[in-house]
Scaffold this active site. Structure first.
Site, PDB file in Angstrom:
ATOM      1  N   GLY A 181      18.255  16.783 -18.270  1.00  0.00           N
ATOM      2  CA  GLY A 181      17.999  18.207 -18.082  1.00  0.00           C
ATOM      3  C   GLY A 181      19.134  19.024 -18.657  1.00  0.00           C
TER       4      GLY A 181
ATOM      5  N   GLY B 158      20.726  23.293 -18.610  1.00  0.00           N
ATOM      6  CA  GLY B 158      20.636  24.675 -18.182  1.00  0.00           C
ATOM      7  C   GLY B 158      21.363  25.575 -19.161  1.00  0.00           C
TER       8      GLY B 158
ATOM      9  N   LYS C 111      27.490  14.908 -16.544  1.00  0.00           N
ATOM     10  CA  LYS C 111      27.301  16.349 -16.687  1.00  0.00           C
ATOM     11  C   LYS C 111      28.445  16.905 -17.527  1.00  0.00           C
ATOM     12  CE  LYS C 111      25.831  18.779 -13.168  1.00  0.00           C
ATOM     13  NZ  LYS C 111      25.745  19.596 -11.908  1.00  0.00           N
TER      14      LYS C 111
ATOM     15  N   THR D 117      24.459  26.518 -18.987  1.00  0.00           N
ATOM     16  CA  THR D 117      25.861  26.136 -19.195  1.00  0.00           C
ATOM     17  C   THR D 117      26.041  24.655 -19.450  1.00  0.00           C
ATOM     18  OG1 THR D 117      26.497  27.916 -17.683  1.00  0.00           O
ATOM     19  CG2 THR D 117      28.180  26.287 -18.214  1.00  0.00           C
ATOM     20  N   LYS D 118      25.282  23.805 -18.745  1.00  0.00           N
ATOM     21  CA  LYS D 118      25.556  22.375 -18.759  1.00  0.00           C
ATOM     22  C   LYS D 118      24.320  21.565 -19.112  1.00  0.00           C
ATOM     23  CE  LYS D 118      26.607  23.294 -14.766  1.00  0.00           C
ATOM     24  NZ  LYS D 118      26.814  23.319 -13.312  1.00  0.00           N
ATOM     25  N   ALA D 119      24.581  20.353 -19.588  1.00  0.00           N
ATOM     26  CA  ALA D 119      23.513  19.387 -19.844  1.00  0.00           C
ATOM     27  C   ALA D 119      23.832  18.125 -19.057  1.00  0.00           C
ATOM     28  CB  ALA D 119      23.408  19.077 -21.338  1.00  0.00           C
ATOM     29  N   VAL D 120      22.794  17.438 -18.607  1.00  0.00           N
ATOM     30  CA  VAL D 120      22.960  16.220 -17.819  1.00  0.00           C
ATOM     31  C   VAL D 120      22.263  15.082 -18.542  1.00  0.00           C
ATOM     32  CG1 VAL D 120      22.596  15.104 -15.586  1.00  0.00           C
ATOM     33  CG2 VAL D 120      23.002  17.574 -15.691  1.00  0.00           C
TER      34      VAL D 120
ATOM     35  N   ASP E  88      22.843  30.842  -7.022  1.00  0.00           N
ATOM     36  CA  ASP E  88      21.652  30.520  -7.821  1.00  0.00           C
ATOM     37  C   ASP E  88      20.817  29.513  -7.047  1.00  0.00           C
ATOM     38  OD1 ASP E  88      19.817  30.410  -9.857  1.00  0.00           O
ATOM     39  OD2 ASP E  88      20.984  29.020 -11.083  1.00  0.00           O
TER      40      ASP E  88
END
Length: 432
Positions: free
Chosen positions: A77, A79, A98, A81-84, A211
């Site tokens: 996934g 978002g 992450k 700011t970050k990717a996992v 959030d």
């Protein structure tokens, strides 16, 4: 050496030795945002005893060497700011990695378009992940995803590269969750309430999830856990009077009390609680709930939806429902039904496909949670197909047994620990 990595990182964060920005000619607005995020990370790292061993399992914490040996898997996934990404360590241990999403992420690309400073924008996003690392180390609770370790690389000056190595979970799918049994949905809501109770009384003070969305949570071995904490905050709104303490949601607004200390009383926990109500309780609590529990669940929904309950009262209400459910007190009084069944002790049925009911614990037939054989008899009577049932040795998370319901008289297998219940009417037809 690994045991010292966690403490060393926290100490460096608190001192700011590794985080001081390598500043060039960045725009003033970007410099202010960098400074603000840096102060936020330092403040959190210094709080709640930064020198302690805060990480669970710190003696076996993972580091950069483990990251280099890990086999990267598919992206799970991403978002703003970050990717996992999924990864696997030698030996087969799976985890989630992450990291900052980089140029493909909305936060960094938007920052670059605005400020024309790619390195500083990447650093700004890295501070967000560093803040999350600090929070994951400070917050030790079964409802918070476990941090296995991290890799911090400052060699690519002026960039900083941060990778968090986390417990692997699966995304929370609300549609799929709505198709599960009420007992499993109640478990998710109870886990969330316990987490929010902890956040309201955490070592860092009352924490709000700014959030708050189902996508911020994952399921790990059937348990709900929050996995995204970069937008969490320990700051409580300052106020001069009650009108400054407005909580605005799309469908409702609330005015809270302004305390003598100039803070909006309970604003963080109330914001978390109302979000839990609108994203989780509303959908998961009432649907297919046992009739005897529905009045208690309605009270919870009304009280949290109007913010008449705080998190303490909400947790007590959930624990009351759990007690009623586990003890069977919720069952409505009715004439005994088990006398309509013949009990064959010392037998069980062969596991074969049969009629299906919803929601069932098995895709092969009708397998439901019951308090005892009497409740199972009531369920069998309510289903036209049902001719017999067996209370199995399987147990749900509440300790209740599962009962398998059958549409025909099955083959019997000797089992000293089992019993099968057959409708007398069905037994009579069989003899004929």
């Amino acid at each position: 050496m690994r045991a010292g990595r966690a403490a060393a990182l926290v100490a460096l964060l608190a001192a700011g030795a590794l985080l001081a920005p390598a500043l060039g000619v960045e725009p003033p607005a970007l410099l202010r945002e960098l400074s603000r995020r840096l102060r936020d990370v330092r403040r959190l790292a210094a709080g709640a005893g930064a020198g302690r061993r805060g990480a669970r399992g710190a003696a076996g914490a993972l580091g950069c060497g483990d990251l280099r040996r890990a086999a990267a898997g598919p992206e799970l996934g991403a978002g703003l700011t970050k990717a996992v990404r999924r990864a696997e360590l030698p030996g087969g241990r799976a985890l989630a990695l992450k990291a900052v999403h980089g140029a493909a992420g909305g936060d960094v690309s938007r920052c670059v378009r605005r400020h024309r400073a790619p390195a500083a924008c990447r650093r700004l996003a890295a501070y967000k992940l560093l803040k999350e690392l600090v929070l994951l180390r400070r917050l030790r609770h079964p409802g918070v995803v476990q941090l296995y370790g991290q890799c911090y690389d400052n060699s690519a000056h002026p960039d900083i590269r941060v990778t968090a190595m986390l417990e692997l979970g699966s995304p929370l799918e609300m549609i799929q969750l709505l198709q599960t049994t009420w007992e499993e949905r109640f478990k998710v809501c109870l886990s969330l309430v316990k987490l929010l109770f902890y956040l309201a009384h955490s070592p860092l003070g009352s924490i709000v999830l700014l959030d708050f969305q189902p996508r911020q949570f994952v399921m790990v071995d059937g348990n709900l856990k929050v996995t995204d904490l970069d937008d969490a905050s320990t700051e409580e709104l300052s106020c001069k009077d009650d009108n400054d303490c407005m909580l605005d949601f799309p469908t409702k607004s609330f005015i809270l009390k302004c305390s003598a200390a100039g803070k909006c009383e309970g604003i963080n926990e109330k914001k978390n609680l109302f979000n839990a109500y609108r994203y989780f309780f509303t959908y998961l609590l009432p649907y297919t709930a046992p009739p005897g529990l529905q009045p208690f669940l309605s009270d919870i929904l009304n009280a949290t939806g109007d913010l008449r309950y705080g998190i303490n009262e909400t947790l007590r209400a959930f624990e009351k429902v759990l007690h009623l459910y586990k003890t069977g007190i919720y069952l409505q009084k009715r004439p005994p039904l088990l006398q309509e069944y013949i009990s064959l002790q010392g037998f069980r049925t062969r596991e074969t496909q049969d009629y299906k009911c919803w929601p069932s614990y098995s895709h092969l037939g009708c397998l439901l949670s019951v308090h005892n054989a009497e409740e199972a008899a009531g369920i069998c009577n309510s289903q036209p197909q049902c001719q017999s049932f067996i209370v199995t040795q399987q147990r749900t998370w509440t300790g209740r047994p599962l009962a398998a319901f059958r549409s025909h008289l099955p083959d019997l297998i000797p089992d000293a620990n089992a019993a099968i219940y057959i409708k007398r009417s069905a037994s009579s037809r069989e003899k004929l």
